[in-house]
Scaffold this motif. Structure first.
Motif, PDB file in Angstrom:
ATOM      1  N   GLU A  93       8.380  16.560  -0.468  1.00  0.00           N
ATOM      2  CA  GLU A  93       9.634  16.251  -0.586  1.00  0.00           C
ATOM      3  C   GLU A  93      10.351  15.854  -2.035  1.00  0.00           C
ATOM      4  N   GLN A  94      10.255  14.210  -1.569  1.00  0.00           N
ATOM      5  CA  GLN A  94      10.844  13.296  -2.409  1.00  0.00           C
ATOM      6  C   GLN A  94      10.441  13.546  -4.184  1.00  0.00           C
ATOM      7  N   ARG A  95       8.585  14.076  -3.867  1.00  0.00           N
ATOM      8  CA  ARG A  95       8.388  14.287  -5.459  1.00  0.00           C
ATOM      9  C   ARG A  95       9.626  15.411  -6.448  1.00  0.00           C
ATOM     10  N   GLN A  96       9.540  16.518  -5.293  1.00  0.00           N
ATOM     11  CA  GLN A  96      10.325  17.263  -5.547  1.00  0.00           C
ATOM     12  C   GLN A  96      11.714  17.080  -5.969  1.00  0.00           C
ATOM     13  N   ARG A  97      12.820  16.179  -4.660  1.00  0.00           N
ATOM     14  CA  ARG A  97      13.830  15.926  -5.115  1.00  0.00           C
ATOM     15  C   ARG A  97      13.132  15.114  -6.775  1.00  0.00           C
ATOM     16  N   ALA A  98      12.552  14.849  -6.782  1.00  0.00           N
ATOM     17  CA  ALA A  98      13.276  13.522  -8.262  1.00  0.00           C
ATOM     18  C   ALA A  98      12.504  14.789  -9.611  1.00  0.00           C
ATOM     19  N   LEU A  99      11.743  15.803  -8.926  1.00  0.00           N
ATOM     20  CA  LEU A  99      11.728  16.955 -10.058  1.00  0.00           C
ATOM     21  C   LEU A  99      13.496  17.375 -10.768  1.00  0.00           C
ATOM     22  N   GLN A 100      13.409  17.597  -9.814  1.00  0.00           N
ATOM     23  CA  GLN A 100      14.679  18.766  -9.518  1.00  0.00           C
ATOM     24  C   GLN A 100      16.141  18.078 -10.058  1.00  0.00           C
ATOM     25  N   ARG A 101      16.113  17.294  -9.707  1.00  0.00           N
ATOM     26  CA  ARG A 101      17.661  16.654  -9.828  1.00  0.00           C
ATOM     27  C   ARG A 101      16.649  15.261 -11.377  1.00  0.00           C
ATOM     28  N   LYS A 102      15.905  15.324 -12.293  1.00  0.00           N
ATOM     29  CA  LYS A 102      15.381  14.660 -12.618  1.00  0.00           C
ATOM     30  C   LYS A 102      16.296  13.114 -12.967  1.00  0.00           C
ATOM     31  N   GLN A 103      15.905  13.422 -11.830  1.00  0.00           N
ATOM     32  CA  GLN A 103      15.958  11.360 -11.408  1.00  0.00           C
ATOM     33  C   GLN A 103      15.354  10.747 -11.174  1.00  0.00           C
ATOM     34  N   PRO A 104      14.538   9.085 -11.324  1.00  0.00           N
ATOM     35  CA  PRO A 104      14.316   8.371 -10.656  1.00  0.00           C
ATOM     36  C   PRO A 104      13.367   8.729  -9.722  1.00  0.00           C
ATOM     37  N   PHE A 105      12.359   8.265  -9.041  1.00  0.00           N
ATOM     38  CA  PHE A 105      11.868   8.641  -7.585  1.00  0.00           C
ATOM     39  C   PHE A 105      12.125   7.828  -6.719  1.00  0.00           C
ATOM     40  N   ASP A 106      12.531   7.562  -5.483  1.00  0.00           N
ATOM     41  CA  ASP A 106      13.232   6.682  -4.874  1.00  0.00           C
ATOM     42  C   ASP A 106      12.331   6.513  -3.457  1.00  0.00           C
ATOM     43  N   TYR A 107      11.782   5.483  -4.180  1.00  0.00           N
ATOM     44  CA  TYR A 107      11.143   4.397  -3.071  1.00  0.00           C
ATOM     45  C   TYR A 107      11.042   4.560  -1.734  1.00  0.00           C
ATOM     46  N   ASP A 108      12.591   3.997  -2.350  1.00  0.00           N
ATOM     47  CA  ASP A 108      13.510   3.943  -0.450  1.00  0.00           C
ATOM     48  C   ASP A 108      12.869   4.728   0.329  1.00  0.00           C
ATOM     49  N   ALA A 109      12.796   5.925  -0.046  1.00  0.00           N
ATOM     50  CA  ALA A 109      13.563   6.783   0.828  1.00  0.00           C
ATOM     51  C   ALA A 109      12.291   7.258   1.597  1.00  0.00           C
ATOM     52  N   TYR A 127       0.907  -0.931   0.078  1.00  0.00           N
ATOM     53  CA  TYR A 127      -0.269  -0.020  -0.281  1.00  0.00           C
ATOM     54  C   TYR A 127       1.099   1.477  -0.102  1.00  0.00           C
ATOM     55  N   ARG A 128       1.449   0.976   0.714  1.00  0.00           N
ATOM     56  CA  ARG A 128       3.047   2.711   0.697  1.00  0.00           C
ATOM     57  C   ARG A 128       3.299   2.394  -0.583  1.00  0.00           C
ATOM     58  N   TYR A 129       3.632   1.751  -1.337  1.00  0.00           N
ATOM     59  CA  TYR A 129       4.262   1.117  -2.942  1.00  0.00           C
ATOM     60  C   TYR A 129       3.217   1.639  -3.500  1.00  0.00           C
ATOM     61  N   ALA A 130       1.648   1.170  -3.690  1.00  0.00           N
ATOM     62  CA  ALA A 130       0.965   2.392  -4.554  1.00  0.00           C
ATOM     63  C   ALA A 130       0.856   3.632  -4.229  1.00  0.00           C
ATOM     64  N   ILE A 131       0.660   3.931  -3.063  1.00  0.00           N
ATOM     65  CA  ILE A 131       0.274   5.850  -2.846  1.00  0.00           C
ATOM     66  C   ILE A 131       1.083   5.882  -3.298  1.00  0.00           C
ATOM     67  N   LEU A 132       2.414   6.190  -3.309  1.00  0.00           N
ATOM     68  CA  LEU A 132       3.980   6.767  -3.739  1.00  0.00           C
ATOM     69  C   LEU A 132       3.577   6.768  -5.484  1.00  0.00           C
ATOM     70  N   ARG A 133       3.275   6.185  -5.271  1.00  0.00           N
ATOM     71  CA  ARG A 133       2.888   6.049  -7.158  1.00  0.00           C
ATOM     72  C   ARG A 133       2.172   7.143  -7.816  1.00  0.00           C
ATOM     73  N   TYR A 134       1.901   7.648  -6.868  1.00  0.00           N
ATOM     74  CA  TYR A 134       0.851   8.735  -6.950  1.00  0.00           C
ATOM     75  C   TYR A 134       1.792  10.334  -7.245  1.00  0.00           C
ATOM     76  N   ALA A 135       2.369   9.860  -6.448  1.00  0.00           N
ATOM     77  CA  ALA A 135       3.602  11.458  -5.829  1.00  0.00           C
ATOM     78  C   ALA A 135       4.719  10.832  -7.364  1.00  0.00           C
ATOM     79  N   ASP A 136       5.117  10.337  -7.972  1.00  0.00           N
ATOM     80  CA  ASP A 136       6.234   9.746  -8.847  1.00  0.00           C
ATOM     81  C   ASP A 136       5.649  10.610  -9.707  1.00  0.00           C
ATOM     82  N   PRO A 137       6.880  11.833 -10.087  1.00  0.00           N
ATOM     83  CA  PRO A 137       6.574  12.820 -11.456  1.00  0.00           C
ATOM     84  C   PRO A 137       6.162  11.584 -12.932  1.00  0.00           C
ATOM     85  N   ALA A 138       6.640  10.645 -13.279  1.00  0.00           N
ATOM     86  CA  ALA A 138       7.247   9.652 -14.488  1.00  0.00           C
ATOM     87  C   ALA A 138       6.020   8.955 -14.471  1.00  0.00           C
ATOM     88  N   VAL A 139       4.981   8.665 -13.416  1.00  0.00           N
ATOM     89  CA  VAL A 139       3.623   7.660 -13.357  1.00  0.00           C
ATOM     90  C   VAL A 139       2.678   9.416 -13.985  1.00  0.00           C
TER      91      VAL A 139
END
Length: 605
Positions: free
Chosen positions: A154-170, A124-136
């Motif tokens: 904050e995790q979503r913003q880091r992925a957007l700013q760094r243009k890196q994959p969303f870190d689901y383990d953060a 469920y954590r993973y499913a909800i974090l997918r909504y925050a993943d900019p790539a989704v």
């Protein structure tokens, strides 16, 4: 009509005149196949990308939320689905702890390496974090953002700013896995009704991370969940086939109808204790035109007609009673007022109809006053609706059946006066109005290539011509219009909205600025409305909250980013072999709760 086969009963039926003794189990027994049609094509089966009713209906039977709604309870009652119990909640409504029921498994998939895969809190954590993943590119991310889960935005913003994959383990302090079966939400705001966000068809169903990764994130084509069914076949915009999930846990039919609900009590007595799902397969055809959809039911190719098309209401249920020729076949009918609304949005970013300048507000209000809602209900909807006075939906909190507003008023004289007063006049004598700056006034309304849309278009043409306003219609398939609406590319579009939870605030998301590109297709942003919405979120139910609903309704009518047409009455017809069907008030889950009974009528294999 295709040849039909008799269907052996899988178990004893508990009550009613159609009850029959069950024969012994036979491997040759024909499968129970539920067949009916959607009037609109699906968009896909990735929960994070779905906002339409029809795709959500399919998803609800594949991906399970933590909670669901009791199938027969009135008023609505939330019950655990994969959760072991209702959440543990802190006194300030900010910390919600949910414990899962052990022993629930996902449907088999090669990504699991041939081993059973148990559902755990991390899914469920993973499913909800997918909504925050900019790539989704999840259109419902603003809903999650409103929860203010520490660390997620904050995790979503880091992925957007760094243009890196969303870190689901953060680490995300606002969304924590406490142990294998325990998930905790720590909200940044008070949310007394948060459990409604976790329930029903849009309740964030669990997703296995390894499945998403194995298929490149293409869950829309490869959905794997813990639900009673799994996707067996899919011809896009044509046919959707689900089959029984053979590994579905032992879950028994259960519902608690009200004591004075005779129909519900009879259904419960008949089906309670049966193992779910009761049918083996569900076949959903996509039939957008009303006539072939209606004929498929008359010809016996569908067990249910979900929402009898308005043009066939008189043939189906004249005077509110099932027509004699259908009654003789054992067909049952039900007419209900669901929590829904038909509305047209104005794109507030559009230079013609949008904006908060007085002349733009006046234009929208003039158009709204020039729409003959009573004629629309009588002609296009065959009397199957009541005028909408505000965005709040019947059956939800904040709805006032006694309210009257400008939204239902047909006043062409006042509409013409508004247009003249704010400079929308015919300057060149060609019979059509220009904008205050002298440029042509031309509306463009998105529509679909089906009979129902064409009837509404004819009324739009009639109403707007009477006001001296040109209009053009842009036709596309419904999923294409939905995609364009999210992107802000349509000037106007008429569509429906259905509540998925009892709180009336949900529909006000269509007016909430942060939900632009989600359900706020009008792209409406008004600080006063945003403040009301946020205050409604934190207040418990009571008189103070009801007063805020009334303020929000007044702003919705005054600024008119939508034309609110009507609340549509729904008529469903059911063939005698379909047992246990009743339209859910909230959510879309019901396929697993119905049976097909050969003793009550012919049933196809």
């Amino acid at each position: 009509m295709r040849r039909r086969q008799a269907l052996a009963l899988a178990g004893a039926l508990a009550a009613g005149p159609a009850a029959a003794a069950a024969p012994s189990a036979s491997p040759a027994a024909a499968p129970k196949v539920l067949r009916y049609a959607f009037p609109v094509a699906e968009t896909g089966f990735d929960p994070a990308q779905v906002t339409d009713t029809y795709s959500a209906t399919v998803n609800a039977h594949i991906f399970e939320a933590l909670y669901t709604y009791d199938y027969l309870a009135q008023p609505a009652r939330i019950v655990p689905l994969t959760a072991a119990a209702l959440p543990e909640v802190s006194a300030d409504w900010r910390t919600w702890t949910v414990r899962l029921r052990p022993g629930i498994h996902f449907a088999d998939d090669p990504a699991f390496g041939g081993r059973p895969r148990e559902l755990v809190a991390a899914d469920y954590r993973y499913a909800i974090l997918r909504y925050a993943d900019p790539a989704v590119k999840a259109p419902r991310w603003p809903t999650i953002a409103e929860w203010q889960l520490a660390g997620v935005a904050e995790q979503r913003q880091r992925a957007l700013q760094r243009k890196q994959p969303f870190d689901y383990d953060a680490e995300t302090p606002g969304l924590r896995v406490l142990d294998r079966y325990t998930l905790q939400f720590r909200l940044g705001v008070t949310r007394p009704r948060f459990v409604e966000e976790l329930a029903g068809s849009h309740g964030f169903g669990a997703i296995a991370r390894e499945v998403a990764q194995a298929h490149g994130g293409h869950i829309a084509e490869h959905p794997v969940g813990t639900g009673p069914f799994r996707l067996a076949r899919w011809r896009r915009s044509s046919l959707i086939v689900l089959e029984r999930n053979p590994g579905y846990r032992e879950r028994l039919w259960e519902a608690e109808p009200a004591a004075d609900d005779a129909e519900g009590q009879a259904l419960a007595a008949r089906l309670r204790g049966r193992r779910l799902p009761l049918v083996d397969r569900v076949e959903v055809s996509i039939i957008e035109e009303a006539q072939p959809r209606w004929l498929s039911f008359l010809g016996g190719d569908a067990d249910l007609v979900d929402r009898v098309p308005p043009e066939f209401i008189d043939a189906a249920m004249p005077g509110g009673r099932v027509a004699p020729y259908l009654a003789r076949q054992g067909v049952r009918g039900a007419r209900v007022l669901p929590p829904s609304i038909a509305l047209t949005y104005y794109n507030m970013d559009d230079p013609v109809v949008g904006g908060l300048a007085p002349e733009r507000v006046a234009l929208r209000r003039a158009i709204n006053l020039g729409v003959d809602i009573e004629r629309e209900i009588r002609v296009a909807r065959h009397g199957m609706a009541i005028p909408a006075q505000s965005p709040i939906l019947p059956g939800t909190s904040g709805y006032d059946p006694a309210l009257k507003s400008e939204m239902s008023r047909y006043d062409p004289a006042r509409a013409l006066a508004l247009l003249e007063l704010y400079g929308y006049v015919d300057r060149n004598g060609d019979g059509w109005r220009e904008q205050p700056d002298g440029t042509p006034l031309r509306l463009e309304i998105a529509t679909q290539p089906d009979g129902a849309a064409r009837r509404l278009n004819e009324l739009w043409q009639r109403n707007l011509t009477a006001l001296g306003i040109r209009v053009e219609f842009r036709s596309a398939k419904w999923p294409e219009n939905l995609k364009a609406a999210r992107a802000g590319k349509l000037m106007m579009w008429t569509l429906g909205s259905v509540a998925t939870q009892p709180d009336g605030q949900d529909i006000l998301g269509r007016y909430y600025g942060p939900r632009i590109q989600q359900q706020n297709y009008a792209r409406f942003k008004l600080p006063a409305m945003d403040a009301l919405y946020e205050r409604l979120s934190v207040l418990p139910d009571g008189p103070e909250r009801e007063a805020l609903f009334r303020q929000a309704q007044r702003l919705a009518v005054a600024y008119a980013p939508y034309k609110l047409h009507c609340h549509v009455l729904v008529t469903d017809l059911v063939r005698p072999q379909l047992v246990g069907y009743r339209r859910p008030m909230f959510g879309y889950e019901w396929w697993h709760m119905v049976d097909l009974d050969a003793a009550a009528g012919e049933v196809r294999a």
